[in-house]
Scaffold this active site. Sequence first.
Site, mmCIF file in Angstrom:
data_model
loop_
_atom_site.group_PDB
_atom_site.id
_atom_site.type_symbol
_atom_site.label_atom_id
_atom_site.label_comp_id
_atom_site.label_asym_id
_atom_site.label_seq_id
_atom_site.Cartn_x
_atom_site.Cartn_y
_atom_site.Cartn_z
ATOM 1 N N ASP A 48 1.105 -1.469 -0.215
ATOM 2 C CA ASP A 48 0.258 -0.320 0.206
ATOM 3 C C ASP A 48 0.651 1.262 -0.409
ATOM 4 O O ASP A 48 2.354 1.522 0.456
ATOM 5 C CB ASP A 48 -0.635 -0.077 1.366
ATOM 6 C CG ASP A 48 -1.792 1.629 1.611
ATOM 7 O OD1 ASP A 48 -2.532 1.312 0.453
ATOM 8 O OD2 ASP A 48 -1.533 1.660 2.549
ATOM 9 N N ASP A 50 -0.585 5.457 1.530
ATOM 10 C CA ASP A 50 -0.258 5.803 2.101
ATOM 11 C C ASP A 50 -0.213 5.408 3.638
ATOM 12 O O ASP A 50 -1.275 4.694 4.227
ATOM 13 C CB ASP A 50 -2.088 6.911 2.189
ATOM 14 C CG ASP A 50 -1.526 7.764 0.795
ATOM 15 O OD1 ASP A 50 -0.927 8.722 0.730
ATOM 16 O OD2 ASP A 50 -2.340 7.484 -0.357
#
Length: 250
Positions: A48, A50
Amino acid sequence: MRGACVAQAGPPSRPDSRTHPPMRRSMAMLRTLRPGPESKAVRGIVFDMDGTLTVPVLDFPKMRRVVGVPEGQDVLDFLAGLEPAERAQREAALHAVEEEGMAAMQVMPGVEELAKHLDERAVPRALVTRNLKRAVDLFHATHFDLPPFEPVLTREFLPYKPHPAALLHIAEHWGITPQELVMVGDSAKDDVVSGNRAGAWTILLDTEGTHRERGQGLEGDLRPHFYAASMQEVQQILTTELQLPSPRVA
Protein backbone atom coordinates in the site's frame (compact mmCIF):
# COMPACT_ATOMS: atom_id res chain seq x y z
CA MET A 1 26.77 -32.21 50.06
CA ARG A 2 26.26 -33.20 53.70
CA GLY A 3 25.90 -30.25 56.00
CA ALA A 4 25.47 -27.79 53.17
CA CYS A 5 22.99 -25.00 53.67
CA VAL A 6 20.33 -24.96 50.97
CA ALA A 7 18.53 -21.65 50.47
CA GLN A 8 14.79 -21.89 49.97
CA ALA A 9 13.68 -20.62 46.62
CA GLY A 10 11.42 -17.60 46.81
CA PRO A 11 9.45 -15.75 44.15
CA PRO A 12 11.63 -14.41 41.35
CA SER A 13 12.61 -10.80 41.83
CA ARG A 14 11.41 -8.24 39.32
CA PRO A 15 14.32 -6.95 37.21
CA ASP A 16 15.31 -3.34 37.66
CA SER A 17 14.37 -1.52 34.43
CA ARG A 18 17.37 0.75 34.92
CA THR A 19 19.82 -2.15 34.56
CA HIS A 20 17.64 -4.64 32.66
CA PRO A 21 15.90 -2.88 29.76
CA PRO A 22 12.74 -4.57 28.46
CA MET A 23 13.43 -7.32 25.93
CA ARG A 24 12.52 -6.66 22.32
CA ARG A 25 9.26 -8.32 21.39
CA SER A 26 9.91 -11.50 19.45
CA MET A 27 8.36 -12.13 16.07
CA ALA A 28 6.35 -14.97 17.58
CA MET A 29 4.47 -12.36 19.60
CA LEU A 30 3.71 -10.43 16.43
CA ARG A 31 2.02 -13.35 14.73
CA THR A 32 -1.66 -14.08 14.82
CA LEU A 33 -3.16 -17.54 14.80
CA ARG A 34 -4.53 -17.06 11.30
CA PRO A 35 -3.47 -20.03 9.17
CA GLY A 36 -1.41 -19.02 6.15
CA PRO A 37 -0.68 -20.58 2.76
CA GLU A 38 0.95 -24.01 2.85
CA SER A 39 4.29 -22.69 1.58
CA LYS A 40 6.26 -19.85 3.15
CA ALA A 41 8.16 -19.18 -0.07
CA VAL A 42 7.64 -15.58 -1.19
CA ARG A 43 8.11 -14.47 -4.80
CA GLY A 44 6.52 -11.01 -4.78
CA ILE A 45 5.52 -8.22 -2.39
CA VAL A 46 2.64 -5.77 -2.83
CA PHE A 47 2.66 -2.54 -0.83
CA ASP A 48 0.00 0.00 0.00
CA MET A 49 1.19 3.62 -0.24
CA ASP A 50 -0.46 6.05 2.23
CA GLY A 51 0.50 5.05 5.76
CA THR A 52 2.76 2.29 4.46
CA LEU A 53 5.36 3.56 1.99
CA THR A 54 4.64 7.06 3.27
CA VAL A 55 3.90 8.23 6.80
CA PRO A 56 0.18 8.72 7.49
CA VAL A 57 -0.64 12.35 6.71
CA LEU A 58 -3.99 12.09 4.90
CA ASP A 59 -6.79 13.51 7.05
CA PHE A 60 -9.43 10.83 6.50
CA PRO A 61 -12.03 12.29 8.91
CA LYS A 62 -11.78 15.62 7.07
CA MET A 63 -12.01 13.79 3.76
CA ARG A 64 -15.25 12.12 4.77
CA ARG A 65 -16.61 15.38 6.17
CA VAL A 66 -15.96 17.57 3.13
CA VAL A 67 -17.21 14.92 0.72
CA GLY A 68 -20.30 14.31 2.87
CA VAL A 69 -19.95 10.54 3.16
CA PRO A 70 -22.66 8.93 5.32
CA GLU A 71 -21.50 7.09 8.43
CA GLY A 72 -20.37 3.55 7.68
CA GLN A 73 -20.12 4.02 3.91
CA ASP A 74 -16.93 3.81 1.87
CA VAL A 75 -15.79 7.11 0.30
CA LEU A 76 -15.15 5.73 -3.18
CA ASP A 77 -18.30 3.61 -3.16
CA PHE A 78 -20.32 6.66 -2.14
CA LEU A 79 -18.91 8.76 -4.97
CA ALA A 80 -19.49 6.00 -7.51
CA GLY A 81 -23.21 6.03 -6.71
CA LEU A 82 -23.73 9.75 -7.41
CA GLU A 83 -24.98 11.46 -10.53
CA PRO A 84 -22.10 12.81 -12.69
CA ALA A 85 -22.54 16.50 -11.82
CA GLU A 86 -22.77 15.94 -8.07
CA ARG A 87 -19.97 13.41 -8.21
CA ALA A 88 -17.65 15.90 -9.92
CA GLN A 89 -18.37 18.52 -7.25
CA ARG A 90 -17.68 16.16 -4.37
CA GLU A 91 -14.62 14.67 -6.06
CA ALA A 92 -13.18 18.19 -6.24
CA ALA A 93 -13.50 18.42 -2.44
CA LEU A 94 -11.83 15.01 -2.12
CA HIS A 95 -8.97 16.05 -4.40
CA ALA A 96 -8.37 19.18 -2.31
CA VAL A 97 -7.75 17.04 0.79
CA GLU A 98 -5.56 14.68 -1.22
CA GLU A 99 -3.52 17.64 -2.47
CA GLU A 100 -2.89 18.62 1.15
CA GLY A 101 -1.64 15.10 1.76
CA MET A 102 0.69 15.25 -1.23
CA ALA A 103 2.14 18.55 -0.02
CA ALA A 104 2.95 16.95 3.35
CA MET A 105 4.17 13.61 1.93
CA GLN A 106 7.08 11.94 3.75
CA VAL A 107 8.61 8.54 3.09
CA MET A 108 8.17 5.94 5.82
CA PRO A 109 11.50 5.19 7.57
CA GLY A 110 13.02 1.94 6.36
CA VAL A 111 11.24 1.84 2.98
CA GLU A 112 14.33 2.19 0.79
CA GLU A 113 16.30 -0.27 2.91
CA LEU A 114 13.54 -2.86 2.52
CA ALA A 115 13.18 -2.18 -1.21
CA LYS A 116 16.94 -2.63 -1.66
CA HIS A 117 16.77 -5.87 0.35
CA LEU A 118 14.12 -7.17 -2.06
CA ASP A 119 15.93 -5.94 -5.17
CA GLU A 120 19.09 -7.78 -4.11
CA ARG A 121 17.01 -10.98 -4.12
CA ALA A 122 15.19 -10.20 -7.39
CA VAL A 123 11.85 -10.15 -5.54
CA PRO A 124 9.44 -7.92 -7.49
CA ARG A 125 7.55 -5.21 -5.61
CA ALA A 126 4.27 -3.63 -6.64
CA LEU A 127 2.13 -0.79 -5.32
CA VAL A 128 -1.64 -0.88 -4.91
CA THR A 129 -3.38 2.23 -3.60
CA ARG A 130 -6.79 3.85 -3.46
CA ASN A 131 -5.07 7.19 -4.07
CA LEU A 132 -4.47 8.98 -7.39
CA LYS A 133 -1.74 8.14 -9.89
CA ARG A 134 -0.48 11.71 -9.46
CA ALA A 135 0.31 10.96 -5.82
CA VAL A 136 2.26 7.83 -6.79
CA ASP A 137 4.18 9.78 -9.43
CA LEU A 138 5.09 12.38 -6.80
CA PHE A 139 6.29 9.68 -4.42
CA HIS A 140 8.54 8.11 -7.05
CA ALA A 141 9.86 11.45 -8.31
CA THR A 142 10.66 13.16 -5.02
CA HIS A 143 10.74 10.58 -2.21
CA PHE A 144 12.17 7.35 -3.63
CA ASP A 145 15.65 6.96 -5.15
CA LEU A 146 15.47 3.33 -6.29
CA PRO A 147 13.73 1.90 -9.38
CA PRO A 148 9.98 2.48 -9.05
CA PHE A 149 7.45 -0.03 -7.79
CA GLU A 150 5.90 -1.87 -10.71
CA PRO A 151 3.15 -2.46 -11.52
CA VAL A 152 1.28 0.42 -9.90
CA LEU A 153 -2.49 0.07 -9.57
CA THR A 154 -4.41 3.10 -8.31
CA ARG A 155 -8.14 3.55 -7.72
CA GLU A 156 -8.62 3.79 -11.47
CA PHE A 157 -8.13 0.00 -11.49
CA LEU A 158 -11.52 -1.52 -10.78
CA PRO A 159 -12.57 -3.05 -8.53
CA TYR A 160 -10.28 -1.35 -5.99
CA LYS A 161 -9.31 -2.62 -2.54
CA PRO A 162 -10.65 -4.36 -0.49
CA HIS A 163 -11.58 -6.45 -3.52
CA PRO A 164 -8.71 -8.88 -4.25
CA ALA A 165 -8.75 -8.21 -8.02
CA ALA A 166 -5.61 -6.03 -7.98
CA LEU A 167 -3.54 -8.68 -6.19
CA LEU A 168 -4.81 -11.45 -8.45
CA HIS A 169 -3.93 -9.30 -11.47
CA ILE A 170 -0.40 -8.72 -10.16
CA ALA A 171 0.16 -12.40 -9.41
CA GLU A 172 -0.88 -13.28 -12.96
CA HIS A 173 1.32 -10.48 -14.34
CA TRP A 174 4.33 -11.88 -12.47
CA GLY A 175 3.51 -15.49 -13.34
CA ILE A 176 3.21 -16.62 -9.72
CA THR A 177 0.39 -17.86 -7.51
CA PRO A 178 -1.41 -15.53 -5.08
CA GLN A 179 -0.12 -17.76 -2.27
CA GLU A 180 3.41 -16.60 -3.14
CA LEU A 181 2.46 -12.95 -2.58
CA VAL A 182 2.70 -10.84 0.56
CA MET A 183 0.39 -7.84 1.00
CA VAL A 184 1.83 -5.13 3.28
CA GLY A 185 -0.41 -2.27 4.38
CA ASP A 186 -1.67 -0.21 7.30
CA SER A 187 -5.40 -0.73 6.74
CA ALA A 188 -7.06 -3.88 8.03
CA LYS A 189 -10.30 -3.18 6.16
CA ASP A 190 -8.62 -2.51 2.81
CA ASP A 191 -5.12 -4.04 2.66
CA VAL A 192 -5.51 -7.04 4.94
CA VAL A 193 -8.95 -7.97 3.64
CA SER A 194 -7.74 -7.69 0.04
CA GLY A 195 -4.70 -9.85 0.72
CA ASN A 196 -6.57 -12.48 2.70
CA ARG A 197 -9.30 -12.80 0.08
CA ALA A 198 -6.65 -13.21 -2.62
CA GLY A 199 -5.05 -16.03 -0.63
CA ALA A 200 -1.80 -14.12 0.02
CA TRP A 201 0.21 -13.61 3.19
CA THR A 202 -0.75 -10.37 4.97
CA ILE A 203 1.28 -8.02 7.17
CA LEU A 204 -0.52 -5.20 8.98
CA LEU A 205 1.82 -2.25 9.49
CA ASP A 206 0.59 -0.99 12.84
CA THR A 207 3.00 1.85 13.63
CA GLU A 208 0.83 3.27 16.42
CA GLY A 209 0.14 -0.08 18.08
CA THR A 210 -3.60 0.39 17.69
CA HIS A 211 -4.38 -3.31 17.46
CA ARG A 212 -1.33 -4.99 18.95
CA GLU A 213 -0.79 -2.84 22.04
CA ARG A 214 -4.33 -1.78 22.95
CA GLY A 215 -5.90 -5.19 22.62
CA GLN A 216 -8.22 -4.24 19.80
CA GLY A 217 -8.48 -7.62 18.12
CA LEU A 218 -9.29 -8.22 14.49
CA GLU A 219 -11.27 -11.21 13.30
CA GLY A 220 -12.21 -12.87 10.04
CA ASP A 221 -10.73 -11.37 6.88
CA LEU A 222 -9.61 -8.33 8.90
CA ARG A 223 -7.08 -10.44 10.79
CA PRO A 224 -3.54 -10.42 9.34
CA HIS A 225 -0.99 -13.19 9.49
CA PHE A 226 1.54 -10.80 11.03
CA TYR A 227 1.66 -7.43 12.77
CA ALA A 228 4.65 -5.10 12.34
CA ALA A 229 5.38 -1.82 14.11
CA SER A 230 7.86 -0.58 11.50
CA MET A 231 9.33 -1.31 8.09
CA GLN A 232 12.30 -2.83 9.90
CA GLU A 233 9.92 -5.37 11.46
CA VAL A 234 8.35 -6.02 8.06
CA GLN A 235 11.82 -6.90 6.76
CA GLN A 236 12.44 -9.11 9.78
CA ILE A 237 9.18 -10.99 9.21
CA LEU A 238 10.00 -11.53 5.54
CA THR A 239 13.47 -12.77 6.48
CA THR A 240 12.78 -14.93 9.54
CA GLU A 241 9.13 -15.98 9.37
CA LEU A 242 8.75 -16.31 5.60
CA GLN A 243 11.22 -17.43 2.94
CA LEU A 244 12.76 -14.94 0.53
CA PRO A 245 15.16 -16.08 -2.19
CA SER A 246 18.88 -15.82 -1.49
CA PRO A 247 20.69 -12.67 -2.66
CA ARG A 248 21.82 -12.74 -6.27
CA VAL A 249 25.50 -13.37 -6.86
CA ALA A 250 27.13 -10.33 -8.48
